[in-house]
Enzyme design. Structure first.
Site, PDB file in Angstrom:
ATOM      1  N   CYS A   1      34.174  21.405  -5.875  1.00 39.54           N
ATOM      2  CA  CYS A   1      33.175  21.557  -4.806  1.00 39.54           C
ATOM      3  C   CYS A   1      33.492  22.671  -3.821  1.00 39.54           C
ATOM      4  CB  CYS A   1      33.038  20.242  -4.039  1.00 39.54           C
ATOM      5  SG  CYS A   1      32.472  18.891  -5.072  1.00 39.54           S
TER       6      CYS A   1
HETATM    7  N1  LIG Z   1      33.742  15.769  -8.104  1.00 42.76           N
HETATM    8  C1  LIG Z   1      33.352  15.700  -6.841  1.00 42.76           C
HETATM    9  O1  LIG Z   1      34.139  15.416  -5.945  1.00 42.76           O
HETATM   10  C2  LIG Z   1      31.913  15.952  -6.443  1.00 42.76           C
HETATM   11  C3  LIG Z   1      31.470  15.486  -5.185  1.00 42.76           C
HETATM   12  C4  LIG Z   1      30.158  15.703  -4.804  1.00 42.76           C
HETATM   13  C5  LIG Z   1      29.312  16.415  -5.659  1.00 42.76           C
HETATM   14  N2  LIG Z   1      29.779  16.873  -6.857  1.00 42.76           N
HETATM   15  C6  LIG Z   1      28.830  17.588  -7.724  1.00 42.76           C
HETATM   16  O2  LIG Z   1      28.371  16.663  -8.701  1.00 42.76           O
HETATM   17  C7  LIG Z   1      28.131  17.332  -9.950  1.00 42.76           C
HETATM   18  C8  LIG Z   1      28.950  16.675 -11.041  1.00 42.76           C
HETATM   19  O3  LIG Z   1      30.328  16.830 -10.728  1.00 42.76           O
HETATM   20  P1  LIG Z   1      31.461  15.939 -11.394  1.00 42.76           P
HETATM   21  O4  LIG Z   1      32.713  16.219 -10.618  1.00 42.76           O
HETATM   22  O5  LIG Z   1      31.004  14.546 -11.539  1.00 42.76           O
HETATM   23  O6  LIG Z   1      31.553  16.629 -12.836  1.00 42.76           O
HETATM   24  P2  LIG Z   1      32.305  16.051 -14.127  1.00 42.76           P
HETATM   25  O7  LIG Z   1      32.672  17.219 -14.944  1.00 42.76           O
HETATM   26  O8  LIG Z   1      33.363  15.074 -13.717  1.00 42.76           O
HETATM   27  O9  LIG Z   1      31.175  15.214 -14.878  1.00 42.76           O
HETATM   28  C9  LIG Z   1      30.045  15.779 -15.429  1.00 42.76           C
HETATM   29  C10 LIG Z   1      29.712  15.053 -16.726  1.00 42.76           C
HETATM   30  O10 LIG Z   1      28.476  15.584 -17.213  1.00 42.76           O
HETATM   31  C11 LIG Z   1      28.551  15.617 -18.627  1.00 42.76           C
HETATM   32  N3  LIG Z   1      27.518  16.535 -19.091  1.00 42.76           N
HETATM   33  C12 LIG Z   1      27.494  17.889 -19.042  1.00 42.76           C
HETATM   34  N4  LIG Z   1      26.335  18.357 -19.517  1.00 42.76           N
HETATM   35  C13 LIG Z   1      25.599  17.292 -19.886  1.00 42.76           C
HETATM   36  C14 LIG Z   1      24.302  17.137 -20.443  1.00 42.76           C
HETATM   37  N5  LIG Z   1      23.518  18.190 -20.690  1.00 42.76           N
HETATM   38  N6  LIG Z   1      23.866  15.884 -20.713  1.00 42.76           N
HETATM   39  C15 LIG Z   1      24.659  14.812 -20.469  1.00 42.76           C
HETATM   40  N7  LIG Z   1      25.893  14.903 -19.921  1.00 42.76           N
HETATM   41  C16 LIG Z   1      26.355  16.126 -19.622  1.00 42.76           C
HETATM   42  C17 LIG Z   1      29.981  16.023 -18.904  1.00 42.76           C
HETATM   43  O11 LIG Z   1      30.386  15.693 -20.212  1.00 42.76           O
HETATM   44  C18 LIG Z   1      30.737  15.233 -17.831  1.00 42.76           C
HETATM   45  O12 LIG Z   1      31.132  13.960 -18.290  1.00 42.76           O
HETATM   46  C19 LIG Z   1      28.482  18.797  -9.694  1.00 42.76           C
HETATM   47  O13 LIG Z   1      27.333  19.477  -9.319  1.00 42.76           O
HETATM   48  C20 LIG Z   1      29.428  18.724  -8.511  1.00 42.76           C
HETATM   49  O14 LIG Z   1      29.426  19.912  -7.758  1.00 42.76           O
HETATM   50  C21 LIG Z   1      31.050  16.634  -7.286  1.00 42.76           C
END
Ligand SMILES: NC(=O)c1ccc[n+]([C@@H]2O[C@H](COP(=O)([O-])OP(=O)(O)OC[C@H]3O[C@@H](n4cnc5c(N)ncnc54)[C@H](O)[C@@H]3O)[C@@H](O)[C@H]2O)c1
Length: 437
Positions: free
Chosen positions: A276
């Site tokens: 992030c």
């Molecule tokens: N990690 C954090 O602390 C956090 C906090 C707030 C917001 N975010 C935002 O949330 C979003 C997700 O982040 P995250 O950390 O959970 O990512 P992550 O990589 O942990 O999880 C994302 C998941 O999406 C899956 N994926 C990818 N493409 C896909 C598709 N087309 N169909 C189905 N599944 C798919 C991946 O396999 C993975 O399991 C990002 O935009 C991030 O910036 C993250």
């Protein structure tokens, strides 16, 4: 059609008969899916990663913030089930998209994951469905990218189906604030979309804040994360300044935070990490540039924050110099490689940059981190070693990169090893062998 489909959707949400789909079961999506299941919805998690799907269906959690017993309970109760079969999106009343939004090598936003997920939703979009984007992204993504893709087959947003943006604000590893008690921002494509999305979250999280548009909701998240990036940049610069002026920056911050108003403590460290804070401000500056606006604070904070790993390496060189050693050939051990305390996430972790810089200068490296058993580095797989084992091998220098809770530093102090402490973990120790940031 609009008032009937809206009333039906609202009724299904409020009576918990709605089916909820969560696309992307990572740090954001899995905790959210579990919360929807706790609220009484029938939840389907969608992920392209078959191993995650298998783990969830076996009731095993791979996200530290989701306790295994909580996940197993909702899976066994039949409230949560995972799949890679995107055609099942057709059966969902509400769909939350939580896929990654990284940067390309060129530092431009990479919306490819969002686009793929929205394509899957569009392929089976039905009247009455609610689609919410949660992935962090630049203002305008929901209106300009998601909306036209969903309307391509003729259904109209805010009338036939509902579309909203609601940023995820979860802070992995934070025991006090979780998906359930962090207020949820909701901005719809129109008023019905805002109300439908707000109703869904009101069934699940403690407090929902409605804003006037998807763009405002997108911007809220980027303001929050830019605020952190800029303040961390400021305090990192103050740390560099204090080092030159022989002032203990940690003592300064501790004293400054006694002011009950107008000051909020941020702490220096080895650099920014995670999915992030290093990335989201770049989404904002990229979009602002398209309107002819240069975000100077974001650029400057980025420069300061990204210089920190090299500064840590310089501190290591200074520390080794006091015992007439060079980085080249020294055995250097890192404590903690995750990007922050008590998480297993190494994405963008400054420890990776530090490992890289030290490797280039000829160091022999090892690490310990109870959250990260293995690490790919320099074409090899490094395996974590126990701290006691690492100290028994008498390293030339130890770097405290991440201060996980429960790390016992007493053996480190007793070992009389040179230490570069980037987290002020040894603040109560007075020793010429300890080099603060
Ligand atoms: N990690 C954090 O602390 C956090 C906090 C707030 C917001 N975010 C935002 O949330 C979003 C997700 O982040 P995250 O950390 O959970 O990512 P992550 O990589 O942990 O999880 C994302 C998941 O999406 C899956 N994926 C990818 N493409 C896909 C598709 N087309 N169909 C189905 N599944 C798919 C991946 O396999 C993975 O399991 C990002 O935009 C991030 O910036 C993250």
């Amino acid at each position: 059609m609009s008032s009937t489909v809206f009333a039906t959707l609202l009724d299904r949400i409020q009576s918990r008969r709605a089916t909820v789909g969560v696309i992307g079961l990572g740090y954001v999506g899995l905790p959210l899916a579990v919360e929807f299941a706790h609220a009484g919805f029938d939840v389907t998690g969608f992920d392209v990663d078959a191993s995650k799907v298998a783990e969830i269906n076996a009731g095993r959690s791979y996200i530290p913030d989701v306790p295994v017993e909580e996940l197993a309970a909702v899976v066994q109760a039949g409230r949560l089930h995972a799949t890679s079969d995107m055609s099942l999106l057709a059966g969902m009343d509400a769909i939350d998209i939580c896929v990654p939004t990284p940067l390309r090598k060129t530092k431009d936003p990479d919306l490819s994951y969002v686009v793929l997920a929205v394509e899957a939703v569009a392929a089976t979009l039905k009247p009455g469905q609610l689609v919410i984007l949660e992935s962090t992204t630049y203002p305008g993504t929901t209106d300009e990218v998601v909306h036209p893709m969903l309307e391509a087959k003729g259904l109209r947003a805010d009338a036939d189906f509902f579309l909203a943006f609601s940023p995820e604000r979860v802070d992995p590893g934070n025991q006090s604030f979780t998906t359930k008690n962090i207020p949820k921002i909701v901005g719809g494509f129109g008023p019905s979309s805002t109300e439908a999305a707000a109703a869904l979250y009101e069934s699940t999280v403690a407090h929902v804040v409605r804003v006037s548009s998807t763009r405002v909701a997108e911007m809220v998240k980027l303001l929050e994360n830019t605020f952190r990036a800029v303040n961390i940049g400021l305090v990192n610069e103050i740390a560099l300044m204090c080092h030159k002026m022989d002032i203990n920056v940690w003592e300064v911050i501790d004293a400054a935070k006694t002011k009950p108003f107008g000051f909020m403590p941020f702490y220096p460290g080895p650099g920014l990490g995670g999915h992030c804070i290093p990335i989201d401000p770049v989404y904002l500056s990229w979009k602002a540039r398209q309107s002819g606006f240069e975000c100077r604070f974001i650029e400057l904070a980025g420069q300061v924050n990204s210089s920190m790993p090299a500064y840590v390496v310089e501190r290591v060189a200074e520390a080794l110099n006091t015992v007439r050693k060079a980085i080249n050939g020294s055995r250097i051990h890192l404590i903690g490689v995750a990007y922050k305390r008590d998480v297993n996430d190494i994405r963008e972790s400054p420890a990776l940059d530090i490992l890289e810089l030290l490797t280039r200068r000829g160091a022999q490296l090892s690490y310990s981190d109870p959250f990260v058993p293995q690490l790919k580095h320099d074409g090899r797989t490094l395996t974590a070693v126990d701290l006691a084992q690492a100290l028994a091998a008498k390293p030339d220098c130890v770097i405290i990169c991440t201060d996980h809770t429960g790390c016992d530093y007493s053996a480190l102090v007793q070992s009389r090893t040179l230490v570069v402490d980037t987290r002020n973990a040894l603040k109560h120790e007075q020793s010429p062998l300890i080099f603060a940031l």
